[in-house]
Design a protein around this motif. Structure first.
Motif, PDB file in Angstrom:
ATOM      1  N   SER A 234      -1.368 -79.524 105.010  1.00 15.85           N
ATOM      2  CA  SER A 234      -1.466 -80.057 103.649  1.00 15.85           C
ATOM      3  C   SER A 234      -0.377 -79.521 102.743  1.00 15.85           C
ATOM      4  CB  SER A 234      -2.842 -79.743 103.054  1.00 15.85           C
ATOM      5  OG  SER A 234      -3.023 -78.340 102.909  1.00 15.85           O
ATOM      6  N   THR A 235       0.216 -78.380 103.092  1.00 12.77           N
ATOM      7  CA  THR A 235       1.277 -77.785 102.274  1.00 12.77           C
ATOM      8  C   THR A 235       2.618 -77.714 102.986  1.00 12.77           C
ATOM      9  OG1 THR A 235       0.781 -75.527 103.020  1.00 12.77           O
ATOM     10  CG2 THR A 235      -0.439 -76.357 101.105  1.00 12.77           C
ATOM     11  N   GLY A 236       2.648 -78.039 104.282  1.00 12.28           N
ATOM     12  CA  GLY A 236       3.888 -77.934 105.042  1.00 12.28           C
ATOM     13  C   GLY A 236       4.136 -76.556 105.601  1.00 12.28           C
ATOM     14  N   HIS A 237       3.146 -75.674 105.527  1.00 11.69           N
ATOM     15  CA  HIS A 237       3.302 -74.322 106.082  1.00 11.69           C
ATOM     16  C   HIS A 237       3.157 -74.389 107.604  1.00 11.69           C
ATOM     17  CE1 HIS A 237       2.941 -69.900 106.106  1.00 11.69           C
ATOM     18  NE2 HIS A 237       2.121 -70.100 107.120  1.00 11.69           N
ATOM     19  N   GLY A 238       4.180 -73.921 108.318  1.00 12.91           N
ATOM     20  CA  GLY A 238       4.142 -73.951 109.777  1.00 12.91           C
ATOM     21  C   GLY A 238       4.646 -75.280 110.321  1.00 12.91           C
ATOM     22  N   GLU A 239       4.601 -75.398 111.633  1.00 17.68           N
ATOM     23  CA  GLU A 239       5.124 -76.576 112.327  1.00 17.68           C
ATOM     24  C   GLU A 239       4.045 -77.640 112.443  1.00 17.68           C
ATOM     25  OE1 GLU A 239       8.001 -78.829 113.783  1.00 17.68           O
ATOM     26  OE2 GLU A 239       8.424 -76.694 113.512  1.00 17.68           O
ATOM     27  N   ARG A 240       4.214 -78.738 111.703  1.00 14.43           N
ATOM     28  CA  ARG A 240       3.232 -79.825 111.741  1.00 14.43           C
ATOM     29  C   ARG A 240       3.149 -80.431 113.143  1.00 14.43           C
ATOM     30  NH1 ARG A 240       0.603 -83.238 108.141  1.00 14.43           N
ATOM     31  NH2 ARG A 240       0.066 -85.258 109.046  1.00 14.43           N
ATOM     32  N   ARG A 241       1.975 -80.951 113.469  1.00 13.14           N
ATOM     33  CA  ARG A 241       1.805 -81.610 114.754  1.00 13.14           C
ATOM     34  C   ARG A 241       2.711 -82.835 114.866  1.00 13.14           C
ATOM     35  NH1 ARG A 241      -4.510 -82.600 114.451  1.00 13.14           N
ATOM     36  NH2 ARG A 241      -3.860 -82.866 112.265  1.00 13.14           N
ATOM     37  N   PRO A 242       3.020 -83.277 116.093  1.00 16.54           N
ATOM     38  CA  PRO A 242       3.893 -84.446 116.248  1.00 16.54           C
ATOM     39  C   PRO A 242       3.262 -85.713 115.699  1.00 16.54           C
ATOM     40  CG  PRO A 242       3.004 -83.735 118.373  1.00 16.54           C
ATOM     41  CD  PRO A 242       2.672 -82.670 117.385  1.00 16.54           C
ATOM     42  N   ASP A 243       4.075 -86.768 115.591  1.00 15.50           N
ATOM     43  CA  ASP A 243       3.631 -88.017 114.965  1.00 15.50           C
ATOM     44  C   ASP A 243       2.474 -88.682 115.703  1.00 15.50           C
ATOM     45  OD1 ASP A 243       5.571 -87.634 113.089  1.00 15.50           O
ATOM     46  OD2 ASP A 243       6.986 -89.092 113.919  1.00 15.50           O
ATOM     47  N   SER A 244       2.290 -88.337 116.974  1.00 12.49           N
ATOM     48  CA  SER A 244       1.190 -88.938 117.733  1.00 12.49           C
ATOM     49  C   SER A 244      -0.172 -88.581 117.146  1.00 12.49           C
ATOM     50  CB  SER A 244       1.248 -88.493 119.199  1.00 12.49           C
ATOM     51  OG  SER A 244       1.177 -87.076 119.299  1.00 12.49           O
ATOM     52  N   PHE A 245      -0.230 -87.570 116.278  1.00 11.01           N
ATOM     53  CA  PHE A 245      -1.484 -87.186 115.631  1.00 11.01           C
ATOM     54  C   PHE A 245      -1.712 -87.929 114.311  1.00 11.01           C
ATOM     55  CE2 PHE A 245      -0.946 -83.740 118.584  1.00 11.01           C
ATOM     56  CZ  PHE A 245      -2.239 -83.392 118.938  1.00 11.01           C
ATOM     57  N   ASN A 246      -0.756 -88.771 113.912  1.00 10.93           N
ATOM     58  CA  ASN A 246      -0.929 -89.553 112.691  1.00 10.93           C
ATOM     59  C   ASN A 246      -1.773 -90.796 112.985  1.00 10.93           C
ATOM     60  OD1 ASN A 246       0.741 -87.695 111.466  1.00 10.93           O
ATOM     61  ND2 ASN A 246       2.591 -88.963 111.674  1.00 10.93           N
ATOM     62  N   GLY A 247      -2.245 -91.444 111.933  1.00 11.09           N
ATOM     63  CA  GLY A 247      -3.011 -92.677 112.108  1.00 11.09           C
ATOM     64  C   GLY A 247      -4.379 -92.458 112.709  1.00 11.09           C
ATOM     65  N   ARG A 248      -5.006 -91.336 112.374  1.00 15.26           N
ATOM     66  CA  ARG A 248      -6.328 -91.005 112.899  1.00 15.26           C
ATOM     67  C   ARG A 248      -7.272 -90.627 111.757  1.00 15.26           C
ATOM     68  NH1 ARG A 248      -5.054 -87.085 118.137  1.00 15.26           N
ATOM     69  NH2 ARG A 248      -3.797 -88.598 119.321  1.00 15.26           N
ATOM     70  N   PRO A 249      -7.580 -91.553 110.861  1.00 12.29           N
ATOM     71  CA  PRO A 249      -8.436 -91.202 109.719  1.00 12.29           C
ATOM     72  C   PRO A 249      -9.829 -90.779 110.169  1.00 12.29           C
ATOM     73  CG  PRO A 249      -8.152 -93.576 109.875  1.00 12.29           C
ATOM     74  CD  PRO A 249      -7.197 -92.967 110.847  1.00 12.29           C
ATOM     75  N   GLU A 250     -10.440 -89.895 109.391  1.00 12.27           N
ATOM     76  CA  GLU A 250     -11.779 -89.390 109.682  1.00 12.27           C
ATOM     77  C   GLU A 250     -12.841 -90.330 109.118  1.00 12.27           C
ATOM     78  OE1 GLU A 250     -12.699 -86.587 111.303  1.00 12.27           O
ATOM     79  OE2 GLU A 250     -10.650 -85.937 111.747  1.00 12.27           O
ATOM     80  N   VAL A 251     -13.981 -90.348 109.775  1.00 13.31           N
ATOM     81  CA  VAL A 251     -15.147 -91.064 109.279  1.00 13.31           C
ATOM     82  C   VAL A 251     -16.380 -90.278 109.715  1.00 13.31           C
ATOM     83  CG1 VAL A 251     -15.325 -92.557 111.330  1.00 13.31           C
ATOM     84  CG2 VAL A 251     -16.311 -93.306 109.144  1.00 13.31           C
ATOM     85  N   ASP A 252     -17.369 -90.172 108.839  1.00 15.50           N
ATOM     86  CA  ASP A 252     -18.603 -89.500 109.229  1.00 15.50           C
ATOM     87  C   ASP A 252     -19.319 -90.323 110.292  1.00 15.50           C
ATOM     88  OD1 ASP A 252     -17.948 -87.647 107.355  1.00 15.50           O
ATOM     89  OD2 ASP A 252     -19.765 -87.859 106.154  1.00 15.50           O
ATOM     90  N   ARG A 253     -19.872 -89.644 111.283  1.00 17.99           N
ATOM     91  CA  ARG A 253     -20.533 -90.338 112.380  1.00 17.99           C
ATOM     92  C   ARG A 253     -21.643 -91.268 111.876  1.00 17.99           C
ATOM     93  NH1 ARG A 253     -21.210 -89.518 118.004  1.00 17.99           N
ATOM     94  NH2 ARG A 253     -19.764 -87.764 117.920  1.00 17.99           N
ATOM     95  N   VAL A 254     -22.393 -90.817 110.876  1.00 17.62           N
ATOM     96  CA  VAL A 254     -23.496 -91.639 110.384  1.00 17.62           C
ATOM     97  C   VAL A 254     -22.976 -92.912 109.732  1.00 17.62           C
ATOM     98  CG1 VAL A 254     -23.679 -90.509 108.115  1.00 17.62           C
ATOM     99  CG2 VAL A 254     -25.701 -91.583 109.153  1.00 17.62           C
ATOM    100  N   GLN A 255     -21.819 -92.853 109.067  1.00 16.81           N
ATOM    101  CA  GLN A 255     -21.244 -94.051 108.457  1.00 16.81           C
ATOM    102  C   GLN A 255     -20.807 -95.052 109.518  1.00 16.81           C
ATOM    103  OE1 GLN A 255     -18.283 -91.873 106.041  1.00 16.81           O
ATOM    104  NE2 GLN A 255     -19.190 -92.863 104.251  1.00 16.81           N
ATOM    105  N   LEU A 256     -20.175 -94.546 110.573  1.00 14.57           N
ATOM    106  CA  LEU A 256     -19.742 -95.426 111.659  1.00 14.57           C
ATOM    107  C   LEU A 256     -20.947 -96.059 112.341  1.00 14.57           C
ATOM    108  CD1 LEU A 256     -17.511 -96.533 113.525  1.00 14.57           C
ATOM    109  CD2 LEU A 256     -17.742 -94.448 114.890  1.00 14.57           C
ATOM    110  N   ARG A 257     -21.966 -95.249 112.596  1.00 14.26           N
ATOM    111  CA  ARG A 257     -23.173 -95.756 113.269  1.00 14.26           C
ATOM    112  C   ARG A 257     -23.870 -96.819 112.425  1.00 14.26           C
ATOM    113  NH1 ARG A 257     -28.930 -93.509 114.553  1.00 14.26           N
ATOM    114  NH2 ARG A 257     -29.173 -94.020 116.758  1.00 14.26           N
TER     115      ARG A 257
END
Length: 428
Positions: free
Chosen positions: A96-119
């Motif tokens: 969130s701040t750019g501290h350290g080495e961010r994960r590669p781009d393959s980790f982008n495009g993965r928004p979170e959703v609560d399991r109960v909302q999806l269900r």
């Protein structure tokens, strides 16, 4: 063709989204289906924490199910960020701040959703009466053999549903349907610990809320971790996991019937070297949320001989530990691929003789299984790799090094010059 799904036997990762996604995809394509569900209703039990849905798997399934816009309305892209701390509070990575080495781009495009909302979204998308609530499966029995086998479903309330030509086990880690296809049972992963929930973290402890951030917060010690994740309902779920024996909860001496004391005992035994903030994620958690949680997995490469009229999806087919974050995505991809096979079978059957329909159905399921075995094995290998990064004697450093190396490889691939295609002269 009518498909019957046996659904939701509880496990660490119940496979509800996989079975419900399959039901929705079948109904969109006018294939009748019925879902036999263990729970008495949708509110019967907690549905667990937050899920990240990937572009190349679960999101495709939601698009084909006509639910992608509904998903994006409740999804949390801001929840994709990761923090990694050492036990003493030293920050190794903060995306969130750019501290350290961010994960590669393959980790982008993965928004979170609560399991109960999806269900809830998936349940609401199904035709009325599709889900038969309170139907706890006790056994599946073969009633006819040969080219056109049929199966009876026996339920804990003494009732029976008879003569099904296709039964899909979406019934989780301890699947009853799996026992007809494979003698293999899930094995203990070597990881055990506790699962807790801290409700309304912003009002309980604003400093602790800032520590977690908007996504996943990992505190990684030597083979001992506290893994925390913010949910959309304002809670943070945390997991105090480490390398322990399978019978640890019974033999460790902690009195789980007194959760307030159990939390302190747990921390005193295993987390003395962790800073107060990370300990508070356990200590300040809701007393009624404390659950000892051994983690199980099927062997990498688990498969079974094809058997007409039966198959598995999700955790029933390939339960994995949660450390690669792929479980729900693999389950929903299973649903997508099986649905596509059954839709193709339906189209073929509409043009062929009735007495060949069962053979086409069996071939469709076999095609799904053969592709799924390959896909699931690759995901299981990835999961095992991440398990050993989460639980490492050097704490969080190997994981950060892994991300940095992956990022470097990604950059090298992006900078590599394109190799021109060679012209080929074809003599006439």
């Amino acid at each position: 063709m009518t498909v019957h799904l046996c659904h939701s036997i509880p496990g660490y990762e119940d496979c509800g989204p996989g079975g419900l996604t399959l039901a929705r995809l079948l109904q969109v394509n006018e294939i009748p289906c019925a879902v036999f569900e263990l729970d008495r209703n949708r509110y019967n039990r907690s549905q667990g924490g937050s899920l990240d849905l990937h572009e190349g798997s679960a999101q495709i399934a939601l698009r084909e199910a006509g639910l992608f816009d509904q998903f994006m309305a409740v999804a949390r892209p801001e929840g994709e960020v990761l923090k990694i701390y050492e036990p003493d509070g030293n920050l190794l990575l903060d995306e969130s701040t750019g501290h350290g080495e961010r994960r590669p781009d393959s980790f982008n495009g993965r928004p979170e959703v609560d399991r109960v909302q999806l269900r809830d979204m998936l349940i609401d998308s199904l035709s009325a009466g599709t889900i038969q609530w309170g139907r706890k499966l006790s056994a599946v029995k073969t009633t006819a053999e040969g080219l056109n086998p049929t199966y009876d479903l026996h339920f804990a309330d003494g009732t029976t549903e008879t003569e099904f030509s296709l039964v899909v086990g979406a019934d989780g880690t301890w699947s009853k349907v799996r026992s007809l296809l494979s003698d293999t049972r899930p094995q203990f992963s070597g990881i055990n610990g506790v699962d807790v929930k801290l409700s309304n973290i912003d009002s309980v402890d604003a400093k602790l809320s800032k520590r977690v951030g908007l996504g996943m917060c990992l505190t990684l010690g030597s083979n001992t971790t506290i893994l925390s994740q913010r949910n959309g309902d304002g809670c943070v779920r945390s997991y105090g996991f480490m390398r322990l024996t399978e019978d640890w909860a019974r033999t460790c001496g902690i009195n789980w019937s007194r959760p307030a004391e159990a939390k302190q005992q747990f921390l005193d035994l295993y987390y003395k070297d962790f800073d107060q903030d990370s300990q508070d994620l356990i200590l300040k958690a809701d007393d009624d949320s404390v659950i000892p949680r051994p983690l199980y997995m099927l062997p990498i490469g688990h498969k079974w001989p094809h058997r007409a009229g039966l198959t598995l999806i999700g955790d029933a087919a390939h339960v994995m530990a949660p450390f690669a974050g792929v479980g729900v995505n693999v389950a929903m991809e299973d649903a997508l691929q099986l649905a596509r096979s059954l839709v193709a079978c339906k189209d073929i059957c509409s043009k062929t003789a009735v007495n060949t329909h069962e053979r086409h159905l069996s071939n469709a399921v076999r095609d799904y299984e053969e592709a799924m075995f390959v896909r699931a094995e690759a995901y299981a290998k990835e999961t095992w790799m991440y398990l050993n990064l989460f639980f490492h004697e050097r704490g969080g450093h190997p994981m950060c090094e892994h991300f940095a190396n992956a990022k470097k490889k990604q950059q090298q691939q992006a900078e590599a010059p394109e190799v021109p295609a060679k012209a080929v002269n074809v003599e006439s």
